[in-house]
Design an enzyme around this catalytic site. Structure first.
Site, short mmCIF file in Angstrom:
data_model
loop_
_atom_site.label_atom_id
_atom_site.label_comp_id
_atom_site.label_asym_id
_atom_site.label_seq_id
_atom_site.Cartn_x
_atom_site.Cartn_y
_atom_site.Cartn_z
N TYR A 91 0.82 -1.21 0.00
CA TYR A 91 0.00 0.00 0.00
C TYR A 91 0.85 1.27 0.00
O TYR A 91 0.48 2.28 -0.61
CB TYR A 91 -0.96 -0.01 1.19
CG TYR A 91 -2.19 -0.86 0.93
CD1 TYR A 91 -3.14 -0.46 0.00
CD2 TYR A 91 -2.37 -2.07 1.58
CE1 TYR A 91 -4.26 -1.24 -0.27
CE2 TYR A 91 -3.49 -2.86 1.32
CZ TYR A 91 -4.44 -2.44 0.40
OH TYR A 91 -5.53 -3.22 0.13
N GLU B 34 -4.56 -28.43 8.53
CA GLU B 34 -4.59 -27.63 7.30
C GLU B 34 -5.61 -26.51 7.36
O GLU B 34 -5.31 -25.36 7.03
CB GLU B 34 -4.90 -28.53 6.10
CG GLU B 34 -5.15 -27.76 4.80
CD GLU B 34 -5.71 -28.63 3.70
OE1 GLU B 34 -6.15 -28.05 2.68
OE2 GLU B 34 -5.73 -29.86 3.82
N ASP C 286 -6.55 -32.41 3.75
CA ASP C 286 -7.49 -33.03 2.82
C ASP C 286 -6.78 -34.09 1.99
O ASP C 286 -5.57 -34.00 1.72
CB ASP C 286 -8.08 -31.99 1.86
CG ASP C 286 -9.11 -31.10 2.52
OD1 ASP C 286 -9.67 -31.51 3.56
OD2 ASP C 286 -9.36 -29.99 1.99
#
EC number: 5.6.2.2
Length: 428
Positions: free
Chosen positions: A121, A214, A292
């Site tokens: 920024y 995770e 997963d």
């Protein structure tokens, strides 16, 4: 390519890495680079000097296969790539490097620390024609690291707070009261992005396991259910990081770039540093990863186990101080000193032998992005065989499964699932 002698540090070494320096030395390296550029411009034959940067591509990685142990790792060598103002393809990147160096010099003079998001920024306000996205800032910061051979932390850049920890762990930062991470609620306790603070934090625990989760939502469920009271453990998560691996339109690149885009995160490496601090404080605790069952989940596990390409020269410093690992698809700087828990992250689930616990309708077809990630993972020379077997099964079945699929047995089933896996020793 040959290296420009005026723009190099420690190039006599075969292994390239970024140093962690005090502010004064980091400023000195910036000043040397600026003086070398000015000298080139003031020479009898003025010319814009090119920048010689350590090549962070796969072609500059080398595999060191363990002989007496099963440890293998990849490191970046001293091959260089060049960025020049006179080359249309690299001209803007050339200018960005100097602008980022200017900004870092100011940050160091002011004795400040900023995140890469804050830096973006600031640069967006100062130089909107040069910087229009976060990724341009990230790449320019990596170029500065590759040029100066000093870490982002040395340049005043820190990771934002993204990781969380909960369970049977007490953390005491310098000058503060201890924090009981089992009493922080389901949100957990935020992991600091300050490397010095992490290094000086006092840790105490009566846990028997460290469980790396995770997904933030799964972390929240496990902590809310206070599973750590039944399984003496510490839960940690990298919070929003796994979301990167599911943004298909950002990772469907060429094979090598696929994993790069997933794993390019300063926050992840600082999270790995926290994991390292826990591992050296509690060397007897096994680290178990719950991800997963899909290629992205395995890629995330490998990030915590081996390191990330995004850190390039810095992985040696930020990953683990004793030993850092990388797979062939994650060219990263390696140095081996002694045994470390970095290699001891074990995959507890989800895995192929859990599919019998999941209804067929809860299995999801693999997508194009999954195939891209799987292909990149399978091209690794260092990926262990049982991980390859899991990937092959995913490809063979054409399916993937998320941890949430276990909720078919009830919302409180996750704790029972983990406990069963631990008792049976079913982790690889």
């Amino acid at each position: 390519m040959e290296e420009d002698a005026s723009m190099k540090f420690f190039s006599d070494q075969n292994t390239s890495y970024a140093d962690i320096l005090p502010p004064r030395e980091a400023r000195a390296r910036i000043e040397v680079s600026v003086l070398n550029l000015l000298r080139a411009l003031n020479s009898p034959d003025p010319a814009i000097s090119h920048l010689s940067l350590i090549n962070r591509k796969r072609s500059n990685s080398c595999v060191n296969q363990g002989i007496l142990t099963d440890v293998s790792y990849v490191f970046l060598s001293t091959s260089f790539t060049k960025s020049s103002l006179t080359n249309a393809k690299t001209a803007k990147a050339f200018v960005r490097v100097w602008k980022v160096m200017e900004m870092c010099f100011q940050i160091l003079l002011q004795e400040k620390r900023v995140t890469q998001r804050e830096l973006f920024y600031k640069l967006l306000c100062d130089s909107p024609d040069l910087f229009s996205s976060q990724i341009e800032v990230n790449r320019s910061v990596q170029d500065v690291v590759a040029l100066l051979r000093c870490s982002r932390f040395s340049l005043g850049i820190i990771a934002s707070t993204r990781g969380l920890v909960a369970g049977r762990l007490s953390l005491q930062e310098p000058g503060k009261e201890p924090v009981d991470c089992s009493a922080c609620g389901s949100s957990g306790f935020p992991i600091s992005g300050d490397l010095n603070l992490l290094d000086s934090t006092i840790m105490t625990s009566d846990a028997r396991y460290i469980i790396l989760v995770e997904k933030h939502a799964i972390f929240h469920r496990l902590v809310e259910d206070r599973v750590f009271n039944h399984i003496p453990c510490v839960f940690i998560t990298a919070k929003g990081y796994p979301d990167i691996a599911t943004r298909s339109n950002k990772i469907l690149k060429s094979d090598n770039k696929t994993i790069y885009n997933i794993l390019n995160s300063l926050e992840v490496e600082l999270f790995r540093f926290f994991l390292h601090r826990m591992s050296i404080t509690f060397p007897h605790l096994p680290i178990l990863a719950l991800v997963d069952w899909n290629p992205a989940g395995l890629a995330i596990l490998c990030t915590f186990k081996f390191g990330s390409i995004g850190m390039g020269l810095e992985a040696y410093r930020y990953g683990t101080k004793t030993r850092t690992f990388a797979s062939h698809y994650i060219p990263t700087v390696m140095m081996v000193f002694d045994s470390s828990v970095a290699c001891n992250v074990k995959w507890i689930g989800l895995r192929g032998d859990d599919l019998n616990l999941i209804p067929e309708e809860s299995l999801v077809p693999l997508k194009a992005k999954d195939s891209q990630i799987a292909k990149s993972l399978l091209s690794s020379k260092i990926l262990q065989e049982n991980y390859r077997e899991e990937l092959s099964l995913m490809i063979e079945t054409g399916k993937r499964a998320e941890i949430e699929a276990l909720y078919c047995h009830g919302y409180n089933y996750l704790g029972k699932y983990i406990a069963t896996k631990i008792v049976q020793g079913k982790y690889i």
